[in-house]
Design an enzyme around this catalytic site. Structure first.
Site, PDB file in Angstrom:
ATOM      1  N   GLY A 235       0.815  -1.200   0.000  1.00  0.00           N
ATOM      2  CA  GLY A 235       0.000   0.000   0.000  1.00  0.00           C
ATOM      3  C   GLY A 235       0.857   1.261   0.000  1.00  0.00           C
ATOM      4  O   GLY A 235       1.948   1.302  -0.584  1.00  0.00           O
ATOM      5  N   SER A 236       0.391   2.276   0.700  1.00  0.00           N
ATOM      6  CA  SER A 236       1.057   3.583   0.635  1.00  0.00           C
ATOM      7  C   SER A 236       2.424   3.612   1.298  1.00  0.00           C
ATOM      8  O   SER A 236       3.171   4.576   1.114  1.00  0.00           O
ATOM      9  CB  SER A 236       0.159   4.653   1.258  1.00  0.00           C
ATOM     10  OG  SER A 236      -0.988   4.857   0.463  1.00  0.00           O
ATOM     11  N   SER A 237       2.787   2.578   2.068  1.00  0.00           N
ATOM     12  CA  SER A 237       4.156   2.551   2.596  1.00  0.00           C
ATOM     13  C   SER A 237       5.164   2.468   1.451  1.00  0.00           C
ATOM     14  O   SER A 237       6.322   2.877   1.593  1.00  0.00           O
ATOM     15  CB  SER A 237       4.341   1.390   3.567  1.00  0.00           C
ATOM     16  OG  SER A 237       4.213   0.140   2.905  1.00  0.00           O
TER      17      SER A 237
END
Length: 512
Positions: A235-237
């Site tokens: 995801g956004s990591s």
């Protein structure tokens, strides 16, 4: 009178004698061949036969030999061999139970070994033993009688930190990996669910078989440690890597303002990439990163292009297995450049850690550690040192560089972005803030297509003198809150960081 002849036709004894001679010669040849073969087996081929897994006698011998201890960095015994009153002589015991299983692994007569028990088997049994002169009378006796050749392995992991990780996960499925950025030392590596390795080390083989069968059907695939053998959408990591790619390959995009959108139109299709919950967002890189704007990062991925994003991902270790000293560490996945040729929309999704991007918790901890260490990723390791039966240190791990992921300048720029995530009022990671400590972090809430999310937080601290990097993932969480990476995973990372820095207060001051 005709004299009588003394010679006549050959009797039956002559051919019989020849046959006896041939038979005797054949027997001698067979004895010679047998002699050569026995000597070959005992001298030339002995070591390979002993090592053959089908050699039952060798297996029994290995299982009845005393093994050295496995010890945590703060002195807690994690594995030991206790005398047993049966034919096996020793029973392998794991005093901390499930807490360290996915690192120590297990040593089982029926199912072999895993984890540190497998990787450091020859060290624990003394088969790989650097010679060191004994310094005590007992040491001399051991050397002369060869009664104790086992060695103990001290790990880099801390029992205290491992306990904090378990407590903070609070029974939820998830993994925590903590590293020392400058050395690659694994400080904590815990996953839930786990299991008690004592159940596989027992001598009641029917009970061991039943326990193993039950583990095979346990949810979470506990026999494959999630921290380094299982992967999820980051995801956004993953935006840590996308941002580093902007600085490394297209720095003009840093200040370019991306339009404020609720959904990004995608090329080659009528589909759109939507922000979670339909929120509107846009701006320059710093603004996009702080609030984790998906449409903005999807556009950045398209502007960067497949090659640049692929190069950055692989420079951080994707598509290769990390050199961890535990067995079968899985590689994380970023699609090859060819995968985007006729599917550019997937590039936008890949830039936000979705589509076919998969990462292990270890990999994301290494990403955070790479930024923390000025762009260098050290080889992750669990071994600290080895001691012999006289408690002498005979081997110490020497930290080595694995990858140069990016430049110091890019690492510093991405660090500033990560600090804003935790310290900006609009940041998605404010739950990781620690009074008196500057924490750099990045949230991730990956949509799985099932209505659930994989929730991440990647962080390191102190930002100006990094001592610990942490990755936390809680898979399969309810998707009601946009910032679940920040609300669920960030507090876990904060607790681990706090516990470590409290144990090492001198690390709060930058190096002079």
């Amino acid at each position: 009178m005709t004299p009588t002849s003394l010679s006549g036709p050959p009797g039956p004894a002559a051919p019989m004698n020849r046959q006896i001679r041939l038979l005797g010669l054949g027997i001698m040849v067979l004895f010679a061949a047998l002699f050569v073969n026995l000597n070959y087996l005992q001298i030339v081929h002995a070591s390979s036969l002993n090592a053959n897994p089908l050699n039952g006698e060798a297996v029994v011998k290995e299982y009845t030999a005393q093994r050295g201890n496995i010890i945590s960095a703060d002195g807690v015994t994690l594995a030991t061999s206790a005398p047993s009153r049966d034919s096996f002589k020793y029973l392998r015991q794991y005093p901390t139970g499930a807490l360290f299983e996915q690192v120590t692994g297990f040593f089982s007569f029926t199912y072999g070994s895993d984890g540190a028990e497998r990787i450091y088997d020859k060290v624990l049994t003394g088969k790989k033993s650097p010679f060191k002169l004994p310094t005590s009378l007992q040491g001399v006796r051991n050397l002369l009688t060869n009664t104790d050749v086992s060695q103990s392995v001290t790990l880099t992991l801390l029992d205290k930190l491992q306990t904090v990780a378990r407590t903070e996960l609070a029974g939820r499925q998830g993994s925590v990996v903590a590293l020392a950025p400058r050395t690659g030392a694994v400080l904590a590596m815990y996953s839930n669910p786990s299991f008690d390795p004592n159940t596989l080390a027992g001598h009641q083989l029917a009970q061991v078989a039943a326990a193993y069968k039950a583990l095979q059907t346990t949810s979470g695939a506990v026999l494959d440690p999630p921290a380094y053998r299982q992967s999820w959408f980051p995801g956004s990591s993953f935006k840590i890597i996308t941002s580093a790619a902007v600085y490394d390959h297209s720095p003009a995009l840093v200040d370019q303002v991306q339009p404020t959108l609720a959904a990004l139109p995608l090329p080659q299709t009528n589909l759109q990439l939507h922000n979670f919950g339909g929120e509107l967002c846009g701006g320059n890189l710093a603004q996009l990163f702080t609030i984790s704007c998906d449409t903005g990062f999807g556009q950045l991925g398209l502007l960067l292009g497949p090659q640049n994003l692929y190069d950055e991902a692989t420079s951080f270790g994707f598509d290769r297995a990390p050199p961890l000293d535990l067995p079968f560490a899985a590689k994380s996945n970023f699609p090859p450049v060819s995968a985007f040729a006729r599917a550019l929309p997937t590039l936008a999704y890949s830039a936000i850690g979705q589509e076919d991007v998969q990462a292990t918790p270890l990999q994301m901890a290494l990403v955070g550690a790479g930024i923390a260490d000025g762009g260098v990723i050290m080889a992750p390791h669990i071994l600290d040192h080895v001691t012999n039966s006289q408690n002498q240190t005979v081997e110490t791990y020497n930290p080595t560089k694995w990858l140069t992921a990016t430049s110091p300048a890019t690492a510093a720029s991405v660090t500033a972005l990560m600090v804003s995530v935790v310290n900006s009022p609009r940041g998605t990671g404010v739950a990781a803030a620690i009074p008196g400590v500057t924490v750099a972090g990045k949230t991730g809430t990956a949509q799985t297509g099932t209505g659930l999310t994989d929730d991440w937080f990647v962080a390191f601290a102190p930002a100006d003198n990094p001592q610990i990097a942490v990755a936390v993932v809680l898979p399969n969480q309810g998707g009601a809150n946009e910032y679940q990476g920040g609300t669920i995973a960030a507090p876990v990372a904060r607790a681990v960081i706090e516990a470590y820095l409290a144990t090492n207060p001198s690390t709060l001051k930058p190096n002079g």
